[in-house]
Design an enzyme around this catalytic site. Structure first.
Site, PDB file in Angstrom:
ATOM      1  N   ASP A 152       4.832 -35.888 -58.099  1.00 38.44           N
ATOM      2  CA  ASP A 152       4.159 -36.169 -56.826  1.00 38.44           C
ATOM      3  C   ASP A 152       5.141 -36.009 -55.659  1.00 38.44           C
ATOM      4  O   ASP A 152       4.804 -35.467 -54.615  1.00 38.44           O
ATOM      5  CB  ASP A 152       3.578 -37.589 -56.854  1.00 38.44           C
TER       6      ASP A 152
ATOM      7  N   HIS B 144       0.884 -43.637 -60.144  1.00 39.68           N
ATOM      8  CA  HIS B 144       0.722 -42.190 -60.341  1.00 39.68           C
ATOM      9  C   HIS B 144      -0.756 -41.948 -60.644  1.00 39.68           C
ATOM     10  O   HIS B 144      -1.183 -41.914 -61.798  1.00 39.68           O
ATOM     11  CB  HIS B 144       1.589 -41.670 -61.485  1.00 39.68           C
TER      12      HIS B 144
HETATM   13  P1  NAX Z   1      -0.912 -32.071 -74.485  1.00 43.21           P
HETATM   14  O1  NAX Z   1      -2.256 -32.563 -74.923  1.00 43.21           O
HETATM   15  O2  NAX Z   1      -0.650 -30.614 -74.397  1.00 43.21           O
HETATM   16  O3  NAX Z   1       0.193 -32.691 -75.441  1.00 43.21           O
HETATM   17  C1  NAX Z   1       0.248 -34.032 -75.759  1.00 43.21           C
HETATM   18  C2  NAX Z   1       0.850 -34.129 -77.134  1.00 43.21           C
HETATM   19  O4  NAX Z   1       1.037 -35.504 -77.423  1.00 43.21           O
HETATM   20  C3  NAX Z   1      -0.046 -33.548 -78.236  1.00 43.21           C
HETATM   21  O5  NAX Z   1       0.684 -32.575 -78.953  1.00 43.21           O
HETATM   22  C4  NAX Z   1      -0.396 -34.761 -79.089  1.00 43.21           C
HETATM   23  O6  NAX Z   1      -0.449 -34.440 -80.467  1.00 43.21           O
HETATM   24  C5  NAX Z   1       0.775 -35.680 -78.785  1.00 43.21           C
HETATM   25  N1  NAX Z   1       0.505 -37.108 -78.999  1.00 43.21           N
HETATM   26  C6  NAX Z   1      -0.622 -37.807 -78.726  1.00 43.21           C
HETATM   27  N2  NAX Z   1      -0.488 -39.085 -79.108  1.00 43.21           N
HETATM   28  C7  NAX Z   1       0.754 -39.190 -79.616  1.00 43.21           C
HETATM   29  C8  NAX Z   1       1.475 -40.262 -80.192  1.00 43.21           C
HETATM   30  N3  NAX Z   1       0.928 -41.473 -80.322  1.00 43.21           N
HETATM   31  N4  NAX Z   1       2.737 -40.034 -80.613  1.00 43.21           N
HETATM   32  C9  NAX Z   1       3.280 -38.814 -80.501  1.00 43.21           C
HETATM   33  N5  NAX Z   1       2.642 -37.748 -79.987  1.00 43.21           N
HETATM   34  C10 NAX Z   1       1.401 -37.945 -79.546  1.00 43.21           C
HETATM   35  O7  NAX Z   1      -0.631 -32.805 -73.098  1.00 43.21           O
HETATM   36  P2  NAX Z   1       0.450 -32.459 -71.994  1.00 43.21           P
HETATM   37  O8  NAX Z   1      -0.118 -31.479 -71.060  1.00 43.21           O
HETATM   38  O9  NAX Z   1       1.743 -32.153 -72.654  1.00 43.21           O
HETATM   39  O10 NAX Z   1       0.508 -33.852 -71.203  1.00 43.21           O
HETATM   40  C11 NAX Z   1       1.052 -35.017 -71.783  1.00 43.21           C
HETATM   41  C12 NAX Z   1       0.758 -36.223 -70.923  1.00 43.21           C
HETATM   42  O11 NAX Z   1       1.348 -36.086 -69.644  1.00 43.21           O
HETATM   43  C13 NAX Z   1      -0.728 -36.492 -70.664  1.00 43.21           C
HETATM   44  O12 NAX Z   1      -0.971 -37.878 -70.830  1.00 43.21           O
HETATM   45  C14 NAX Z   1      -0.884 -36.156 -69.192  1.00 43.21           C
HETATM   46  O13 NAX Z   1      -1.941 -36.869 -68.594  1.00 43.21           O
HETATM   47  C15 NAX Z   1       0.454 -36.563 -68.653  1.00 43.21           C
HETATM   48  N6  NAX Z   1       0.845 -36.025 -67.345  1.00 43.21           N
HETATM   49  C16 NAX Z   1       1.551 -36.824 -66.536  1.00 43.21           C
HETATM   50  C17 NAX Z   1       2.046 -36.394 -65.317  1.00 43.21           C
HETATM   51  C18 NAX Z   1       2.852 -37.294 -64.450  1.00 43.21           C
HETATM   52  O14 NAX Z   1       3.210 -36.851 -63.362  1.00 43.21           O
HETATM   53  N7  NAX Z   1       3.177 -38.529 -64.805  1.00 43.21           N
HETATM   54  C19 NAX Z   1       1.750 -35.034 -64.837  1.00 43.21           C
HETATM   55  C20 NAX Z   1       1.373 -34.090 -65.913  1.00 43.21           C
HETATM   56  C21 NAX Z   1       0.505 -34.660 -66.999  1.00 43.21           C
HETATM   57  O15 NAX Z   1      -0.823 -34.648 -66.568  1.00 43.21           O
END
Ligand code: NAX
Length: 331
Positions: A162, A190
């Site tokens: 952000d 956020h």
């Molecule tokens: P993806 O869905 O591509 O990847 C997430 C991965 O996490 C998957 O491979 C899944 O198998 C794994 N996962 C789920 N639960 C798990 C657990 N308990 N233990 C280990 N692995 C686990 O998502 P991606 O685009 O990489 O985003 C990841 C996270 O970042 C999401 O929650 C998203 O909302 C968040 N974000 C946060 C941002 C921020 O600024 N704070 C911005 C970007 C993003 O939206």
């Protein structure tokens, strides 16, 4: 003399942020060009997902990164967080169709209870945590409460994306380069209620609102663009921000690992001590400086105009609401 490697645990390592993040950690962007790292990657215990993680590890091997001293792949938090100096909690459950924000908070809560407990149990003595998986402030709050014995100051959540978005928007509007925008400040959660500050953020050393003399834009389009940027990326790209989020996480950890240049600060979600009227104990975004030795401070005494103050009150209210939804997990 070669430095001892830093052990970096990354959850959700086979996801899209993980894919953009891991090569940057391994190449030295996060901890510097002379700091070896060991990557400890956590994913869900699902064959297809662990297979994908294996592929990611193979690609990391194929880069022959000079600083990469080891790769661990596991679906067990106790293995992935073992002796970890930094735990980057990226993985979380995505929001499903028709799911409300509160449902998402409830779905993700238990994940961060377990991860917080494992961090306390097996993490390094100096372990530090950065939460990216959404809702990241509340997930960080849950992990912090669950990691008994780990100082609360070790837990952070990410508003650096952000901050970077706000810098870029202000630079474009002012017709300058993003490096001319400093002290960029995001307050609060956020989420769409986050507060991008135009009073304390500076453009070429002057308050942003003294350079961009367009109050309607600052309070309107600027706010909305920064707050809604994640949704705009999804609309344009068909998936959520990935390499910009990974890049922001590199910045977030880098700037907490090293000392902040004198007179500057970065936006980081940390546990509140009551500063700026944010109730103590909430994890909220503040202007923060790092001493480069693991310590940080919330910058004090910044002026806030009535509009920004009102918006901070609203984002804090949202954080309090999220905390109430997971109150049973914070014992
Ligand atoms: P993806 O869905 O591509 O990847 C997430 C991965 O996490 C998957 O491979 C899944 O198998 C794994 N996962 C789920 N639960 C798990 C657990 N308990 N233990 C280990 N692995 C686990 O998502 P991606 O685009 O990489 O985003 C990841 C996270 O970042 C999401 O929650 C998203 O909302 C968040 N974000 C946060 C941002 C921020 O600024 N704070 C911005 C970007 C993003 O939206």
């Amino acid at each position: 003399m070669t430095k001892a490697p830093i052990r970096v645990a990354v959850t959700g390592a086979a996801g899209q942020i993980g894919y953009a993040l891991l090569p940057r950690i391994a190449s030295g962007a996060m901890f510097g060009p002379d700091q070896p790292v060991i990557l400890q990657l956590l994913e869900l215990p699902i064959d297809k997902v662990m297979q994908a993680l294996k592929g990611v590890a193979m690609e990391l091997e194929d880069c022959a990164f000079p600083l990469l001293r080891g790769i661990v792949c596991s679906s067990d938090t106790k293995v992935a967080f073992k002796d970890a100096n930094w735990c980057l909690l990226v993985g979380s459950k995505p929001r499903g169709p028709g799911m409300e924000r509160n449902d998402l908070i409830r779905e993700n809560g238990p994940i961060f209870v377990g991860q917080g407990q494992a961090i306390a149990e097996v993490g390094a003595k100096d372990v530090r945590v950065a939460v990216v998986g959404n809702p990241c402030n509340t997930n960080a709050l849950i992990a912090m409460h669950s990691a008994k014995g780990v100082p609360k100051e070790r837990f952070t959540a990410m508003t650096r994306l952000d901050q970077n978005r706000a810098m870029s928007q202000l630079a474009t509007k002012a017709g300058v380069h993003s490096t001319d925008v400093t002290h960029a400040t995001i307050w609060g959660n956020h989420s769409a209620t986050q507060v991008p500050d135009y009073v304390n953020t500076k453009i070429q050393g002057k308050p942003a609102n003294a350079v961009i003399k367009d109050e309607a834009w600052l309070k309107g389009e600027f706010f909305k663009t920064v707050q809604q940027r994640g949704a705009a990326i999804i609309a344009a790209r068909g998936s959520s921000s990935a390499f910009s989020a990974a890049s922001a996480l590199v910045d977030h950890v880098h700037d907490l690992h090293f000392a902040t240049p004198a007179g500057e600060w970065r936006s980081v979600c940390v546990v509140s001590d009551g500063s700026y009227g944010v109730p103590a104990g909430l994890i909220s975004s503040f202007p923060v400086t790092s001493d480069g030795k693991g310590g940080w401070k919330i910058v004090q005494g910044l002026p806030l105009d009535p509009f920004v103050k009102e918006k901070i009150a609203a984002t804090v209210k949202e954080l309090e609401g999220e905390r109430a939804v997971v109150a049973d997990l914070l014992k």
